[in-house]
Scaffold this motif. Structure first.
Motif, PDB file in Angstrom:
ATOM      1  N   LYS A 119      10.414  10.359   9.295  1.00 27.88           N
ATOM      2  CA  LYS A 119       9.888  10.375  10.655  1.00 27.88           C
ATOM      3  C   LYS A 119       8.959   9.174  10.822  1.00 27.88           C
ATOM      4  CE  LYS A 119       6.122  13.374   9.320  1.00 27.88           C
ATOM      5  NZ  LYS A 119       5.413  14.591   9.471  1.00 27.88           N
ATOM      6  N   PRO A 120       8.622   8.797  12.050  1.00 28.13           N
ATOM      7  CA  PRO A 120       7.700   7.677  12.247  1.00 28.13           C
ATOM      8  C   PRO A 120       6.352   7.936  11.577  1.00 28.13           C
ATOM      9  CG  PRO A 120       8.776   8.230  14.300  1.00 28.13           C
ATOM     10  CD  PRO A 120       9.158   9.302  13.321  1.00 28.13           C
ATOM     11  N   VAL A 121       5.749   6.879  11.071  1.00 26.66           N
ATOM     12  CA  VAL A 121       4.476   6.962  10.354  1.00 26.66           C
ATOM     13  C   VAL A 121       3.363   6.568  11.317  1.00 26.66           C
ATOM     14  CG1 VAL A 121       3.214   6.101   8.353  1.00 26.66           C
ATOM     15  CG2 VAL A 121       5.687   6.347   8.236  1.00 26.66           C
ATOM     16  N   SER A 122       2.259   7.296  11.277  1.00 30.24           N
ATOM     17  CA  SER A 122       1.142   7.003  12.180  1.00 30.24           C
ATOM     18  C   SER A 122       0.331   5.813  11.673  1.00 30.24           C
ATOM     19  CB  SER A 122       0.246   8.231  12.343  1.00 30.24           C
ATOM     20  OG  SER A 122      -0.443   8.475  11.134  1.00 30.24           O
ATOM     21  N   ILE A 123      -0.449   5.237  12.580  1.00 30.27           N
ATOM     22  CA  ILE A 123      -1.265   4.079  12.223  1.00 30.27           C
ATOM     23  C   ILE A 123      -2.351   4.465  11.206  1.00 30.27           C
ATOM     24  CG2 ILE A 123      -2.878   4.320  14.157  1.00 30.27           C
ATOM     25  CD1 ILE A 123      -1.568   0.969  12.813  1.00 30.27           C
ATOM     26  N   SER A 124      -2.861   5.686  11.293  1.00 29.66           N
ATOM     27  CA  SER A 124      -3.882   6.106  10.319  1.00 29.66           C
ATOM     28  C   SER A 124      -3.278   6.238   8.921  1.00 29.66           C
ATOM     29  CB  SER A 124      -4.536   7.418  10.750  1.00 29.66           C
ATOM     30  OG  SER A 124      -3.583   8.448  10.845  1.00 29.66           O
ATOM     31  N   GLN A 125      -2.031   6.719   8.830  1.00 29.63           N
ATOM     32  CA  GLN A 125      -1.363   6.785   7.527  1.00 29.63           C
ATOM     33  C   GLN A 125      -1.126   5.388   6.974  1.00 29.63           C
ATOM     34  OE1 GLN A 125       2.023   9.107   8.878  1.00 29.63           O
ATOM     35  NE2 GLN A 125       1.478  10.742   7.438  1.00 29.63           N
ATOM     36  N   ILE A 126      -0.740   4.466   7.852  1.00 24.19           N
ATOM     37  CA  ILE A 126      -0.489   3.087   7.425  1.00 24.19           C
ATOM     38  C   ILE A 126      -1.784   2.461   6.897  1.00 24.19           C
ATOM     39  CG2 ILE A 126       0.108   0.774   8.246  1.00 24.19           C
ATOM     40  CD1 ILE A 126       2.105   2.166  10.155  1.00 24.19           C
ATOM     41  N   ASN A 127      -2.881   2.598   7.646  1.00 26.45           N
ATOM     42  CA  ASN A 127      -4.158   2.026   7.203  1.00 26.45           C
ATOM     43  C   ASN A 127      -4.636   2.647   5.898  1.00 26.45           C
ATOM     44  OD1 ASN A 127      -4.785   0.011   9.137  1.00 26.45           O
ATOM     45  ND2 ASN A 127      -5.215   1.617  10.625  1.00 26.45           N
ATOM     46  N   ARG A 128      -4.493   3.953   5.750  1.00 20.68           N
ATOM     47  CA  ARG A 128      -4.905   4.635   4.525  1.00 20.68           C
ATOM     48  C   ARG A 128      -4.077   4.148   3.331  1.00 20.68           C
ATOM     49  NH1 ARG A 128      -5.340   9.643   6.338  1.00 20.68           N
ATOM     50  NH2 ARG A 128      -3.097   9.888   6.405  1.00 20.68           N
ATOM     51  N   THR A 129      -2.763   4.009   3.542  1.00 21.88           N
ATOM     52  CA  THR A 129      -1.887   3.539   2.467  1.00 21.88           C
ATOM     53  C   THR A 129      -2.183   2.089   2.112  1.00 21.88           C
ATOM     54  OG1 THR A 129      -0.191   5.054   3.285  1.00 21.88           O
ATOM     55  CG2 THR A 129       0.516   3.354   1.747  1.00 21.88           C
ATOM     56  N   LEU A 130      -2.455   1.259   3.097  1.00 18.82           N
ATOM     57  CA  LEU A 130      -2.809  -0.142   2.826  1.00 18.82           C
ATOM     58  C   LEU A 130      -4.100  -0.225   2.006  1.00 18.82           C
ATOM     59  CD1 LEU A 130      -1.943  -1.764   6.270  1.00 18.82           C
ATOM     60  CD2 LEU A 130      -0.774  -2.176   4.095  1.00 18.82           C
ATOM     61  N   ARG A 131      -5.091   0.586   2.347  1.00 20.80           N
ATOM     62  CA  ARG A 131      -6.338   0.593   1.571  1.00 20.80           C
ATOM     63  C   ARG A 131      -6.089   1.049   0.136  1.00 20.80           C
ATOM     64  NH1 ARG A 131      -8.567   2.874   6.260  1.00 20.80           N
ATOM     65  NH2 ARG A 131      -8.417   4.937   5.294  1.00 20.80           N
ATOM     66  N   ASP A 132      -5.235   2.076  -0.033  1.00 22.80           N
ATOM     67  CA  ASP A 132      -4.918   2.552  -1.385  1.00 22.80           C
ATOM     68  C   ASP A 132      -4.230   1.470  -2.211  1.00 22.80           C
ATOM     69  OD1 ASP A 132      -5.962   5.013  -0.737  1.00 22.80           O
ATOM     70  OD2 ASP A 132      -4.015   5.990  -0.447  1.00 22.80           O
ATOM     71  N   LEU A 133      -3.260   0.787  -1.611  1.00 24.28           N
ATOM     72  CA  LEU A 133      -2.541  -0.273  -2.325  1.00 24.28           C
ATOM     73  C   LEU A 133      -3.458  -1.448  -2.645  1.00 24.28           C
ATOM     74  CD1 LEU A 133       0.836  -0.193  -0.375  1.00 24.28           C
ATOM     75  CD2 LEU A 133       0.463   0.546  -2.725  1.00 24.28           C
ATOM     76  N   HIS A 134      -4.396  -1.737  -1.758  1.00 25.56           N
ATOM     77  CA  HIS A 134      -5.352  -2.815  -2.011  1.00 25.56           C
ATOM     78  C   HIS A 134      -6.299  -2.448  -3.144  1.00 25.56           C
ATOM     79  CE1 HIS A 134      -9.049  -5.215  -1.276  1.00 25.56           C
ATOM     80  NE2 HIS A 134      -8.149  -6.172  -1.157  1.00 25.56           N
ATOM     81  N   THR A 135      -6.755  -1.215  -3.161  1.00 24.11           N
ATOM     82  CA  THR A 135      -7.632  -0.747  -4.228  1.00 24.11           C
ATOM     83  C   THR A 135      -6.929  -0.804  -5.579  1.00 24.11           C
ATOM     84  OG1 THR A 135      -8.748   0.707  -2.665  1.00 24.11           O
ATOM     85  CG2 THR A 135      -9.061   1.191  -5.001  1.00 24.11           C
ATOM     86  N   ALA A 136      -5.619  -0.525  -5.572  1.00 23.00           N
ATOM     87  CA  ALA A 136      -4.843  -0.566  -6.812  1.00 23.00           C
ATOM     88  C   ALA A 136      -4.505  -1.996  -7.243  1.00 23.00           C
ATOM     89  CB  ALA A 136      -3.562   0.234  -6.644  1.00 23.00           C
ATOM     90  N   GLY A 137      -4.755  -2.988  -6.386  1.00 18.47           N
ATOM     91  CA  GLY A 137      -4.502  -4.380  -6.740  1.00 18.47           C
ATOM     92  C   GLY A 137      -3.064  -4.818  -6.530  1.00 18.47           C
ATOM     93  N   ILE A 138      -2.311  -4.089  -5.699  1.00 20.09           N
ATOM     94  CA  ILE A 138      -0.905  -4.435  -5.463  1.00 20.09           C
ATOM     95  C   ILE A 138      -0.765  -5.386  -4.284  1.00 20.09           C
ATOM     96  CG2 ILE A 138       1.350  -3.467  -4.836  1.00 20.09           C
ATOM     97  CD1 ILE A 138       0.489  -0.937  -6.349  1.00 20.09           C
ATOM     98  N   ILE A 139      -1.630  -5.218  -3.279  1.00 13.92           N
ATOM     99  CA  ILE A 139      -1.556  -6.069  -2.098  1.00 13.92           C
ATOM    100  C   ILE A 139      -2.909  -6.722  -1.859  1.00 13.92           C
ATOM    101  CG2 ILE A 139       0.272  -4.699  -1.035  1.00 13.92           C
ATOM    102  CD1 ILE A 139      -1.802  -3.492   0.833  1.00 13.92           C
ATOM    103  N   THR A 140      -2.878  -7.747  -1.031  1.00 18.45           N
ATOM    104  CA  THR A 140      -4.093  -8.447  -0.641  1.00 18.45           C
ATOM    105  C   THR A 140      -4.036  -8.686   0.860  1.00 18.45           C
ATOM    106  OG1 THR A 140      -5.504 -10.346  -1.087  1.00 18.45           O
ATOM    107  CG2 THR A 140      -3.138 -10.750  -1.064  1.00 18.45           C
ATOM    108  N   TYR A 141      -5.147  -9.112   1.431  1.00 15.99           N
ATOM    109  CA  TYR A 141      -5.171  -9.379   2.862  1.00 15.99           C
ATOM    110  C   TYR A 141      -5.987 -10.622   3.150  1.00 15.99           C
ATOM    111  CZ  TYR A 141      -9.892  -7.376   3.009  1.00 15.99           C
ATOM    112  OH  TYR A 141     -11.221  -7.112   2.799  1.00 15.99           O
ATOM    113  N   GLU A 142      -5.748 -11.132   4.343  1.00 14.26           N
ATOM    114  CA  GLU A 142      -6.580 -12.205   4.869  1.00 14.26           C
ATOM    115  C   GLU A 142      -6.986 -11.787   6.268  1.00 14.26           C
ATOM    116  OE1 GLU A 142      -3.577 -15.449   6.732  1.00 14.26           O
ATOM    117  OE2 GLU A 142      -3.521 -15.290   4.552  1.00 14.26           O
ATOM    118  N   THR A 143      -8.195 -12.087   6.634  1.00 14.12           N
ATOM    119  CA  THR A 143      -8.707 -11.710   7.946  1.00 14.12           C
ATOM    120  C   THR A 143      -8.570 -12.890   8.888  1.00 14.12           C
ATOM    121  OG1 THR A 143     -10.281 -10.221   6.887  1.00 14.12           O
ATOM    122  CG2 THR A 143     -10.695 -10.783   9.171  1.00 14.12           C
ATOM    123  N   ARG A 144      -7.984 -12.628  10.040  1.00 12.34           N
ATOM    124  CA  ARG A 144      -7.818 -13.652  11.073  1.00 12.34           C
ATOM    125  C   ARG A 144      -8.416 -13.134  12.373  1.00 12.34           C
ATOM    126  NH1 ARG A 144      -1.380 -14.665  10.668  1.00 12.34           N
ATOM    127  NH2 ARG A 144      -1.252 -15.081   8.452  1.00 12.34           N
TER     128      ARG A 144
END
Length: 181
Positions: free
Chosen positions: A47-72
């Motif tokens: 089913k479609p994923v909500s924006i809060s689930q996406i943000n929570r998952t992105l934070r989890d992956l960042h904490t685990a060191g799998i992804i990174t981000y840049e702020t624009r």
């Protein structure tokens, strides 16, 4: 770290090219939401994923060191204020994504080397480039061809072929402003 369904979906979104969301990663959370809103079955979601689930998952992956981000700072939409937005990408693909983005940018410039016209030669969007501008584009194309050569790096053969095509186009002496014979 346990590979949950949402983590698999987000990682798949960050590994694929999507023309609707800017072409190559990094993608913002809203871009990932757009990708999942119109193609959630393709990414393996039931089913479609909500924006809060996406943000929570992105934070989890960042904490685990799998992804990174840049702020624009994004431009305002509908007379709003500019926003700081995080653009996410896999840590292992940062250099590759930057290289693909450079190829897309230079090829976009090379496409305009002989001008962009609207129906007739008298009405144009972009004027043809002069010799110095073309030489600068050729120099950039050659530099990127060396970086994307199939012998040096795997997986960028399409970009190398695209650069070869654009180099031949820029070098061609097509004069779109002259009358046809």
């Amino acid at each position: 770290m346990k590979q949950t369904q949402n983590r698999k979906i987000i990682i798949k979104c960050l590994t694929e090219l999507n023309e609707d969301c800017g072409g190559v990663p990094p993608y913002s959370a809203s871009s990932i939401l757009h990708m999942l809103k119109y193609g959630f079955e393709w990414y393996g979601a039931s089913k479609p994923v909500s924006i809060s689930q996406i943000n929570r998952t992105l934070r989890d992956l960042h904490t685990a060191g799998i992804i990174t981000y840049e702020t624009r700072i994004d431009d305002p939409i509908d007379n709003g204020l500019p926003q700081r937005v995080k653009y996410w990408q896999l840590l292992s693909d940062v250099d590759k994504n930057k290289l693909i983005a450079d190829v897309r940018r230079v090829c976009g410039l090379a496409r305009k080397a002989h001008g962009t016209f609207f129906l007739t030669k008298d009405r144009y969007f972009d004027k043809p480039m002069d010799a110095d501008q073309k030489n600068a584009i050729i120099k950039d194309l050659k530099a990127l061809m060396q970086k994307t050569h199939p012998d040096k790096i795997d997986g960028l053969g399409d970009q190398f072929k695209r650069l070869q095509t654009m180099l031949a186009y820029v070098r061609s002496n097509v004069d779109l402003l002259s009358d046809a014979a």
